[in-house]
Design a protein around this motif. Structure first.
Motif, PDB file in Angstrom:
ATOM      1  N   ILE A 490       0.825  -1.170  -0.075  1.00 40.85           N
ATOM      2  CA  ILE A 490      -0.052   0.087   0.056  1.00 40.85           C
ATOM      3  C   ILE A 490       0.742   1.300   0.124  1.00 40.85           C
ATOM      4  O   ILE A 490       0.574   2.352  -0.519  1.00 40.85           O
ATOM      5  CB  ILE A 490      -0.882   0.103   1.129  1.00 40.85           C
ATOM      6  N   ARG A 491       1.898   1.262   0.798  1.00 42.00           N
ATOM      7  CA  ARG A 491       3.069   2.406   0.599  1.00 42.00           C
ATOM      8  C   ARG A 491       3.577   2.647  -0.756  1.00 42.00           C
ATOM      9  O   ARG A 491       3.617   3.692  -1.337  1.00 42.00           O
ATOM     10  CB  ARG A 491       4.096   2.270   1.693  1.00 42.00           C
ATOM     11  N   ARG A 492       3.749   1.418  -1.380  1.00 36.62           N
ATOM     12  CA  ARG A 492       4.411   1.549  -2.712  1.00 36.62           C
ATOM     13  C   ARG A 492       3.373   2.213  -3.730  1.00 36.62           C
ATOM     14  O   ARG A 492       3.504   2.899  -4.494  1.00 36.62           O
ATOM     15  CB  ARG A 492       4.896   0.328  -3.296  1.00 36.62           C
ATOM     16  N   PHE A 493       2.160   1.617  -3.664  1.00 39.92           N
ATOM     17  CA  PHE A 493       1.097   2.124  -4.452  1.00 39.92           C
ATOM     18  C   PHE A 493       0.799   3.530  -4.232  1.00 39.92           C
ATOM     19  O   PHE A 493       0.452   4.278  -5.228  1.00 39.92           O
ATOM     20  CB  PHE A 493      -0.413   1.169  -4.275  1.00 39.92           C
ATOM     21  N   ALA A 494       0.617   3.962  -2.989  1.00 40.54           N
ATOM     22  CA  ALA A 494       0.476   5.376  -2.617  1.00 40.54           C
ATOM     23  C   ALA A 494       1.546   6.399  -3.246  1.00 40.54           C
ATOM     24  O   ALA A 494       1.348   7.404  -4.073  1.00 40.54           O
ATOM     25  CB  ALA A 494       0.459   5.623  -1.217  1.00 40.54           C
ATOM     26  N   GLU A 509       4.861   4.035 -13.523  1.00 39.74           N
ATOM     27  CA  GLU A 509       4.738   2.919 -14.051  1.00 39.74           C
ATOM     28  C   GLU A 509       5.821   1.772 -13.782  1.00 39.74           C
ATOM     29  O   GLU A 509       5.317   0.309 -13.421  1.00 39.74           O
ATOM     30  CB  GLU A 509       4.700   2.902 -15.469  1.00 39.74           C
ATOM     31  N   THR A 510       6.940   1.999 -13.764  1.00 40.12           N
ATOM     32  CA  THR A 510       7.850   1.073 -13.062  1.00 40.12           C
ATOM     33  C   THR A 510       7.663   0.770 -11.840  1.00 40.12           C
ATOM     34  O   THR A 510       7.807  -0.503 -11.378  1.00 40.12           O
ATOM     35  CB  THR A 510       9.470   1.835 -13.315  1.00 40.12           C
ATOM     36  N   LEU A 511       7.149   1.621 -10.916  1.00 41.85           N
ATOM     37  CA  LEU A 511       7.027   1.132  -9.442  1.00 41.85           C
ATOM     38  C   LEU A 511       5.727   0.242  -9.551  1.00 41.85           C
ATOM     39  O   LEU A 511       5.695  -0.892  -8.706  1.00 41.85           O
ATOM     40  CB  LEU A 511       6.815   2.425  -8.738  1.00 41.85           C
ATOM     41  N   LEU A 512       4.579   0.406 -10.340  1.00 36.38           N
ATOM     42  CA  LEU A 512       3.353  -0.433 -10.432  1.00 36.38           C
ATOM     43  C   LEU A 512       3.812  -1.956 -11.033  1.00 36.38           C
ATOM     44  O   LEU A 512       3.202  -2.915 -10.227  1.00 36.38           O
ATOM     45  CB  LEU A 512       2.384   0.282 -11.385  1.00 36.38           C
ATOM     46  N   ASP A 513       4.591  -2.016 -11.863  1.00 32.03           N
ATOM     47  CA  ASP A 513       5.347  -3.086 -12.550  1.00 32.03           C
ATOM     48  C   ASP A 513       5.936  -3.941 -11.477  1.00 32.03           C
ATOM     49  O   ASP A 513       5.671  -5.043 -11.410  1.00 32.03           O
ATOM     50  CB  ASP A 513       6.226  -2.877 -13.681  1.00 32.03           C
ATOM     51  N   SER A 514       6.784  -3.529 -10.662  1.00 35.05           N
ATOM     52  CA  SER A 514       7.358  -3.892  -9.601  1.00 35.05           C
ATOM     53  C   SER A 514       6.385  -4.686  -8.458  1.00 35.05           C
ATOM     54  O   SER A 514       6.839  -5.552  -8.088  1.00 35.05           O
ATOM     55  CB  SER A 514       8.543  -3.066  -8.771  1.00 35.05           C
ATOM     56  N   LEU A 515       5.509  -3.795  -8.272  1.00 32.28           N
ATOM     57  CA  LEU A 515       4.549  -4.398  -7.273  1.00 32.28           C
ATOM     58  C   LEU A 515       3.546  -5.654  -7.626  1.00 32.28           C
ATOM     59  O   LEU A 515       3.447  -6.559  -7.062  1.00 32.28           O
ATOM     60  CB  LEU A 515       3.384  -3.300  -7.197  1.00 32.28           C
ATOM     61  N   LEU A 516       3.261  -5.568  -9.332  1.00 28.14           N
ATOM     62  CA  LEU A 516       2.718  -6.742  -9.791  1.00 28.14           C
ATOM     63  C   LEU A 516       3.825  -7.822  -9.759  1.00 28.14           C
ATOM     64  O   LEU A 516       3.311  -9.125  -9.382  1.00 28.14           O
ATOM     65  CB  LEU A 516       2.386  -6.541 -11.217  1.00 28.14           C
ATOM     66  N   THR A 517       5.125  -7.623  -9.858  1.00 24.50           N
ATOM     67  CA  THR A 517       5.838  -8.750  -9.825  1.00 24.50           C
ATOM     68  C   THR A 517       6.102  -9.347  -8.362  1.00 24.50           C
ATOM     69  O   THR A 517       6.156 -10.654  -8.298  1.00 24.50           O
ATOM     70  CB  THR A 517       7.300  -8.473 -10.460  1.00 24.50           C
ATOM     71  N   ALA A 518       6.212  -8.234  -7.700  1.00 22.03           N
ATOM     72  CA  ALA A 518       6.474  -8.768  -6.106  1.00 22.03           C
ATOM     73  C   ALA A 518       5.418  -9.540  -5.249  1.00 22.03           C
ATOM     74  O   ALA A 518       5.084 -10.545  -4.574  1.00 22.03           O
ATOM     75  CB  ALA A 518       7.051  -7.783  -5.266  1.00 22.03           C
ATOM     76  N   PHE A 519       4.007  -8.879  -5.742  1.00 14.30           N
ATOM     77  CA  PHE A 519       2.696  -9.196  -5.075  1.00 14.30           C
ATOM     78  C   PHE A 519       1.823  -9.400  -6.123  1.00 14.30           C
ATOM     79  O   PHE A 519       0.929  -8.834  -6.205  1.00 14.30           O
ATOM     80  CB  PHE A 519       2.368  -8.235  -4.175  1.00 14.30           C
ATOM     81  N   HIS A 522      -2.017  -9.927  -4.849  1.00 21.46           N
ATOM     82  CA  HIS A 522      -2.445  -9.032  -3.610  1.00 21.46           C
ATOM     83  C   HIS A 522      -3.802  -8.370  -3.955  1.00 21.46           C
ATOM     84  O   HIS A 522      -4.065  -8.031  -5.037  1.00 21.46           O
ATOM     85  CB  HIS A 522      -1.374  -7.865  -3.645  1.00 21.46           C
ATOM     86  N   PRO A 523      -4.593  -7.984  -2.885  1.00 22.57           N
ATOM     87  CA  PRO A 523      -5.744  -7.294  -3.197  1.00 22.57           C
ATOM     88  C   PRO A 523      -5.843  -6.218  -3.948  1.00 22.57           C
ATOM     89  O   PRO A 523      -6.760  -5.562  -4.548  1.00 22.57           O
ATOM     90  CB  PRO A 523      -6.512  -7.203  -1.930  1.00 22.57           C
ATOM     91  N   LEU A 524      -4.770  -5.446  -3.982  1.00 16.41           N
ATOM     92  CA  LEU A 524      -4.305  -4.033  -4.696  1.00 16.41           C
ATOM     93  C   LEU A 524      -4.303  -4.362  -6.376  1.00 16.41           C
ATOM     94  O   LEU A 524      -4.181  -3.332  -6.931  1.00 16.41           O
ATOM     95  CB  LEU A 524      -2.997  -3.457  -4.235  1.00 16.41           C
ATOM     96  N   LYS A 525      -4.455  -5.617  -6.686  1.00 14.04           N
ATOM     97  CA  LYS A 525      -4.030  -5.929  -8.281  1.00 14.04           C
ATOM     98  C   LYS A 525      -4.929  -5.231  -8.937  1.00 14.04           C
ATOM     99  O   LYS A 525      -4.638  -4.362 -10.093  1.00 14.04           O
ATOM    100  CB  LYS A 525      -4.124  -7.219  -8.403  1.00 14.04           C
ATOM    101  N   ASP A 526      -6.398  -5.162  -8.676  1.00 17.38           N
ATOM    102  CA  ASP A 526      -7.294  -4.272  -9.767  1.00 17.38           C
ATOM    103  C   ASP A 526      -7.069  -2.850  -9.762  1.00 17.38           C
ATOM    104  O   ASP A 526      -6.990  -2.218 -10.696  1.00 17.38           O
ATOM    105  CB  ASP A 526      -8.786  -4.479  -9.353  1.00 17.38           C
TER     106      ASP A 526
END
Length: 618
Positions: A490-494, A509-519, A522-526
């Motif tokens: 959630i911190r990274r997404f914010a 976008e780079t940060l969002l892609d890293s989130l999808l790779t690492a999690f 995760h419920p944040l996916k949508d």
């Protein structure tokens, strides 16, 4: 008897009493209905037992032949049952009794029509019209009787005779023009309507509405109306009524060049100093005809700086230029530069406009379109230094300035400005907007608990937009900050959200892609997919945007962003790709699968527009 049994017994007794009272109340009504002759006669008519109905009506009529309701129903059933001799006899009696009443002649004509005696029927109708003496009530009664019979020709004759007697072309022009149009006499319909208008105060809008009603979008009819109006203007060049109608008619034909030429001629002829041109430009802008709005403003500006509308026309022209840029989804840097020069020149010529709403548009242009947030900060800072700046405009300027501080990395200064507006407009929607922006800023910084405290109050905002945004952000935080949650996603997404706000799209976008790779699950996916879709749309990568949105629809349809994804898929197909069939498919899907969505009404309107071939968005 126990207390419980006594209680039950009392309840039963009260229930019986209530039922008895109801029965006593409805029995008289039931018996009346069964015993009421006219009700029974109507039942027989419905059952097509005409002889039984006629027997009852005859007895009632014989008892009181002046009862208009009984007479009318009696006549109706005689005609329905094909007893035309009985009907003729009945009406004949009425004509003897009511020698000065025209409706009995209409009734006799009706009987003759039913018998196939059209000539005799028209003789009776002509007799009815002879009774017209200018009394409006009588005229309307006769006209309504003919209209009920479907005899529009005689309805027209009724109005024409009444108007001739009154010697006033204004009377009955509305219904007469509609009847002429209905019978295919378009030229006569237009003339009738136009002759009446100039003599009556406030008739212009009514005339427009009636013209639209019977002209519709038929090109031939619109051309005929235009021809008639030009003739009227030539006959009465000093009369502005016809000229205004002609201008309006040009716009209905989508001939904005013709409308502008007409407006310029009128403005010059009447020495209006741009007043009529100003109204035209505003109307064109409202209809998203930016090119013609700009031409209208330019025509005012060309009259010179000494005339009263010069600075106003320049100011409003800027607003149209900016709106045109915003509506152009394929704008280029050169387009932005052109509008920048216009704003720069305007504020150099009219520095007093630093106290107007125009300065906010100029700052937004610089921050959001020219990628120059520091220039936006400088402009708004200068605006706040103006002593004549109104308090409400100052509040909105501070909110914008706070946003641009965030763009330049001055997060603390932004929070201070939001807090100032919150304090100054505590009981105002502006204050609620300031509190929401401060809550979102806290969310960007990872202070989720404080942000949630503010959002929980804002969810009850009187502004639907603020309430919905607060609800979404609140749900997003609450779903991801439970005690056993991993706070990293959630911190990274914010932070990615903040980067997007700051126009640092590649980093976001780079940060969002890293989130999808690492999690990946995760419920944040949508939410991540939605953020990526919005970034793709911003950069006009519509195919990529649709890929992310369809993944939300396919895998997260029941989540909070399910309806958002479906609406955005439809919107992109309609607005950018011009794939109307695909757009219709997803609008229908939204209406059926998400009936409680805030997008439903918009989806209904757009779907209806697409189905009729008149798209609701440009």
């Amino acid at each position: 008897m126990t207390n419980v049994r006594k209680g039950v017994w009392r309840m039963k007794r009260e229930l019986y009493k209530l039922l008895l009272m109801v029965l006593l109340a409805i029995l008289p009504a039931l018996s009346f209905a069964q015993g009421d002759p006219i009700t029974q006669a109507r039942i027989f008519v419905e059952q097509k037992q005409y002889e039984k109905a006629i027997d009852i009506y005859k007895k009632l009529y014989d008892q009181n032949p002046t009862n208009a309701d009984v007479y009318t129903e009696y006549l109706n059933v005689l005609i329905q049952s094909k007893d035309l001799k009985g009907a003729e006899k009945l009406v004949g009696e009425q004509q003897k009794m009511r020698q000065h009443h025209p409706l009995s002649y209409v009734d006799m004509g009706r009987v003759y029509l039913a018998a196939g005696k059209d000539k005799k029927a028209e003789e009776q109708f002509d007799e009815a019209i002879k009774f017209i003496n200018g009394d409006d009530l009588m005229t309307q009664q006769i006209a309504n009787a003919f209209s009920t019979l479907g005899r529009d020709d005689y309805t027209l004759k009724t109005y024409e005779r009444a108007r001739d007697i009154l010697k006033n072309p204004y009377f009955y022009s509305g219904p007469m023009s509609r009847l002429y149009a209905k019978s295919g006499q378009i030229e006569k319909a237009i003339n009738t309507l136009l002759e009446a208008g100039p003599g009556q105060q406030g008739m212009l809008e009514d005339t427009k509405a009636t013209l639209l009603e019977f002209l519709g979008t038929d090109k031939k009819n619109l051309q005929q109306a235009q021809k008639t109006l030009v003739k009227k203007i030539n006959e009465q060049p000093e009369n502005p009524y016809y000229a205004e109608l002609l201008t309006w008619l040009y716009t209905q034909r989508d001939d904005w060049d013709g409308a502008l030429l007409q407006i310029e001629a009128l403005d010059e002829r009447n020495k209006e100093n741009g007043d009529r041109l100003l109204e035209f430009a505003r109307y064109a802008a409202k209809e998203d005809k930016y090119e013609y709005a700009i031409k209208g403003y330019d025509a005012i500006i060309a009259k010179g700086a000494k005339l009263p509308y010069y600075s106003l026309a320049k100011s409003e022209k800027l607003g149209v230029l900016f709106a045109q840029l915003q509506a152009n989804y394929a704008y280029k840097p050169s387009d932005v530069a052109t509008v920048q020069k216009e704003y720069e020149a305007f504020f150099a010529e009219f520095p007093q406009y630093y106290t107007s709403e125009s300065i906010r548009d100029y700052a937004r242009l610089e921050a959001r379109y020219a990628n120059n947030p520091q220039k936006a900060v400088d402009l708004l800072t200068k605006a706040l230094e103006q002593p004549a700046l109104r308090k409400d405009i100052a509040g909105r300027v501070k909110l914008d300035l706070g946003d641009y501080y965030i763009l330049t990395g001055k997060v603390w200064e932004a929070s201070l400005l939001y807090s100032q507006v919150d304090k100054d407009f505590r009981e105002d929607l502006l204050g609620e907007e300031a509190r929401f922006r401060n809550a979102k800023l806290a969310y960007y910084r990872g202070d989720f608990q404080w942000a949630e405290g503010q959002l929980s109050v804002l969810k009850a905002s009187t502004s639907e937009l603020i309430a919905n945004d607060a609800l979404y952000l609140s749900v997003l935080i609450l779903e991801n900050i439970t005690p056993d949650s991993n706070f990293v996603p959630i911190r990274r997404f914010a932070y990615a959200d903040l980067l997007t706000f700051q126009n640092k799209d590649k980093e976001a976008e780079t940060l969002l892609d890293s989130l999808l790779t690492a999690f990946p699950e995760h419920p944040l996916k949508d939410d991540i997919l939605m953020q990526k879709a919005e970034l793709a749309e911003k950069h006009r990568e519509y195919a990529r945007a649709l890929t992310f949105l369809k993944e939300i629809h396919d895998k997260h349809a029941e989540d909070v962003l399910g309806d958002d994804a479906v609406f955005k898929i439809a919107d992109i197909n309609e607005r950018y790709l011009k794939q109307n069939d695909e757009a219709k498919k997803y609008y229908e899907l939204l209406i059926v699968n998400y009936p409680g969505s805030t997008y439903v009404q918009v989806a209904r309107n757009r779907l209806a527009a697409l189905q009729t071939g008149t798209p609701a968005i440009p």
